[in-house]
Design a protein around this motif. Structure first.
Motif, PDB file in Angstrom:
ATOM      1  N   VAL A 132       0.876  -1.025   0.216  1.00 50.43           N
ATOM      2  CA  VAL A 132      -0.067  -0.077   0.022  1.00 50.43           C
ATOM      3  C   VAL A 132       0.786   1.266  -0.025  1.00 50.43           C
ATOM      4  CG1 VAL A 132      -1.826   1.220   0.999  1.00 50.43           C
ATOM      5  CG2 VAL A 132      -1.928  -1.331   1.183  1.00 50.43           C
ATOM      6  N   ARG A 133       1.947   1.444   0.797  1.00 49.61           N
ATOM      7  CA  ARG A 133       2.711   2.370   0.657  1.00 49.61           C
ATOM      8  C   ARG A 133       4.312   1.820   0.846  1.00 49.61           C
ATOM      9  NH1 ARG A 133      -0.134   6.707   2.927  1.00 49.61           N
ATOM     10  NH2 ARG A 133      -2.294   5.737   3.758  1.00 49.61           N
ATOM     11  N   HIS A 134       4.835   2.200  -0.365  1.00 48.92           N
ATOM     12  CA  HIS A 134       6.568   2.116  -0.435  1.00 48.92           C
ATOM     13  C   HIS A 134       7.170   3.234   0.313  1.00 48.92           C
ATOM     14  CE1 HIS A 134       6.010  -0.900  -3.726  1.00 48.92           C
ATOM     15  NE2 HIS A 134       5.050  -0.097  -4.322  1.00 48.92           N
ATOM     16  N   THR A 135       6.560   4.316   0.727  1.00 50.65           N
ATOM     17  CA  THR A 135       7.626   5.235   1.602  1.00 50.65           C
ATOM     18  C   THR A 135       6.537   5.733   2.761  1.00 50.65           C
ATOM     19  OG1 THR A 135       6.720   7.052   0.037  1.00 50.65           O
ATOM     20  CG2 THR A 135       8.872   6.016  -0.184  1.00 50.65           C
ATOM     21  N   ILE A 136       6.793   6.246   3.529  1.00 56.39           N
ATOM     22  CA  ILE A 136       6.045   7.008   4.785  1.00 56.39           C
ATOM     23  C   ILE A 136       6.559   8.057   5.020  1.00 56.39           C
ATOM     24  CG2 ILE A 136       5.089   6.560   6.896  1.00 56.39           C
ATOM     25  CD1 ILE A 136       5.705   3.209   6.903  1.00 56.39           C
ATOM     26  N   GLU A 137       5.661   9.079   4.793  1.00 49.65           N
ATOM     27  CA  GLU A 137       5.910  10.437   5.150  1.00 49.65           C
ATOM     28  C   GLU A 137       6.088  10.741   6.880  1.00 49.65           C
ATOM     29  OE1 GLU A 137       5.577  15.028   3.731  1.00 49.65           O
ATOM     30  OE2 GLU A 137       4.121  13.668   3.471  1.00 49.65           O
ATOM     31  N   VAL A 138       7.195  11.181   7.363  1.00 51.34           N
ATOM     32  CA  VAL A 138       7.222  11.455   8.771  1.00 51.34           C
ATOM     33  C   VAL A 138       7.931  12.697   9.220  1.00 51.34           C
ATOM     34  CG1 VAL A 138       7.441   8.850   9.163  1.00 51.34           C
ATOM     35  CG2 VAL A 138       9.444  10.544   8.836  1.00 51.34           C
ATOM     36  N   SER A 139       7.559  13.223  10.449  1.00 54.03           N
ATOM     37  CA  SER A 139       8.342  14.387  11.005  1.00 54.03           C
ATOM     38  C   SER A 139       9.334  14.053  11.821  1.00 54.03           C
ATOM     39  CB  SER A 139       7.053  15.455  11.647  1.00 54.03           C
ATOM     40  OG  SER A 139       7.888  16.517  12.123  1.00 54.03           O
ATOM     41  N   VAL A 140      10.530  14.589  11.436  1.00 55.01           N
ATOM     42  CA  VAL A 140      11.757  13.999  12.207  1.00 55.01           C
ATOM     43  C   VAL A 140      12.797  14.893  12.512  1.00 55.01           C
ATOM     44  CG1 VAL A 140      12.792  13.122  10.337  1.00 55.01           C
ATOM     45  CG2 VAL A 140      13.191  12.155  12.251  1.00 55.01           C
ATOM     46  N   ASP A 141      13.315  14.907  13.558  1.00 63.12           N
ATOM     47  CA  ASP A 141      14.793  15.800  13.701  1.00 63.12           C
ATOM     48  C   ASP A 141      15.832  15.131  12.744  1.00 63.12           C
ATOM     49  OD1 ASP A 141      17.429  16.169  15.226  1.00 63.12           O
ATOM     50  OD2 ASP A 141      16.236  17.758  15.925  1.00 63.12           O
ATOM     51  N   PRO A 142      16.508  16.263  11.835  1.00 63.89           N
ATOM     52  CA  PRO A 142      17.598  15.695  10.964  1.00 63.89           C
ATOM     53  C   PRO A 142      18.684  14.921  11.865  1.00 63.89           C
ATOM     54  CG  PRO A 142      17.370  17.943  10.892  1.00 63.89           C
ATOM     55  CD  PRO A 142      16.507  17.719  11.969  1.00 63.89           C
ATOM     56  N   ASP A 143      18.879  14.752  13.037  1.00 63.42           N
ATOM     57  CA  ASP A 143      19.624  13.836  13.853  1.00 63.42           C
ATOM     58  C   ASP A 143      19.172  12.565  13.740  1.00 63.42           C
ATOM     59  OD1 ASP A 143      21.933  15.644  14.029  1.00 63.42           O
ATOM     60  OD2 ASP A 143      20.902  16.444  16.184  1.00 63.42           O
TER      61      ASP A 143
END
Length: 236
Positions: A130-141
């Motif tokens: 269903v999803r090849h990628t998942i969009e997330v919110s994250v700190d660059p580290d």
């Protein structure tokens, strides 16, 4: 967790379409680094380096160290790559500069493992991603290189949801209102074969034995012989 990839670049002074065309004539790819409340940095890249990164999976979530002009390296994400409509060669690259502690949105690739040992797939089921990628919110580290999904224990009609993904302590999915599905093991699709038509029904009916024959039609071009007129009855 995060992979760091170093990219060597050179700085360029002028912006605009004319300056970009001049950079391409030199055999380089014009690029820009923006974000983190700082002025944009204009750079140029070796096209072979850009193509090398595009052939790798998960390049949109990979953290880069861009070294431009011998100065301090810039941490950035490769956000967009424009390709030539005919040759598919890169003609422009956009990088987003990263600042420590600043949450960013990034699409992280999903990697599926143990498909060959999945109970449902061994029974003939089909993996439906269903999803090849998942969009997330994250700190660059804490940007993950990917999300790993184990399919070993899945049977037919089982699914994998966000809550089943491991090592997500420092990331938050953009879809936050539900435990969304990532993949399912669907039941096998069976194509029904058409039953053969009975031979007796398909064959023409045979004439009945001993039955009266239909009167033959006169041959073409020859009129049928007329019957003689009936004679009048004689006098008594």
């Amino acid at each position: 967790m995060t992979n760091f990839t170093t990219i060597e670049a050179s700085t360029r002074e002028e912006a605009g379409k004319g300056a970009a065309r001049a950079t391409r004539r030199e055999g380089l790819v014009p690029a820009v680094i923006y974000g983190a409340r700082q002025p944009a940095t204009l750079i140029s890249l070796d096209p072979r380096v850009v193509m090398r990164e595009l052939t790798k999976s998960g390049w949109r979530s990979r953290l880069y160290e861009v070294n431009a002009g011998g100065g301090a390296s810039v941490r950035a994400l490769m956000r967009e790559v424009q390709l030539h409509p005919v040759t598919d060669r890169p003609i422009h690259v956009d990088f987003q500069r990263l600042a420590p502690g600043e949450q960013i949105k990034v699409a992280v690739q999903v990697v599926f493992i143990n498909e060959e040992t999945s109970v449902g797939i061994k029974r003939g089921g089909v993996l439906n991603v269903v999803r090849h990628t998942i969009e997330v919110s994250v700190d660059p580290d804490h940007i993950p290189a990917n999300f790993t999904v184990d399919l070993a224990g899945l049977d037919i009609n089982d699914n994998v949801r966000w809550s089943d993904v491991k090592d997500v302590e420092n990331v938050h999915p953009v879809i936050a209102d539900r435990d969304f599905v990532i993949a399912t093991v669907a039941a096998p699709t069976v194509v029904a074969e058409l039953e053969p038509v009975a031979a007796a029904a398909a064959a023409p009916a045979a004439p009945a034995k001993g039955g009266s024959k239909a009167p033959s039609k006169p041959a073409a071009g020859k009129p049928a012989a007329a019957k003689p007129a009936a004679k009048p009855a004689g006098k008594k």
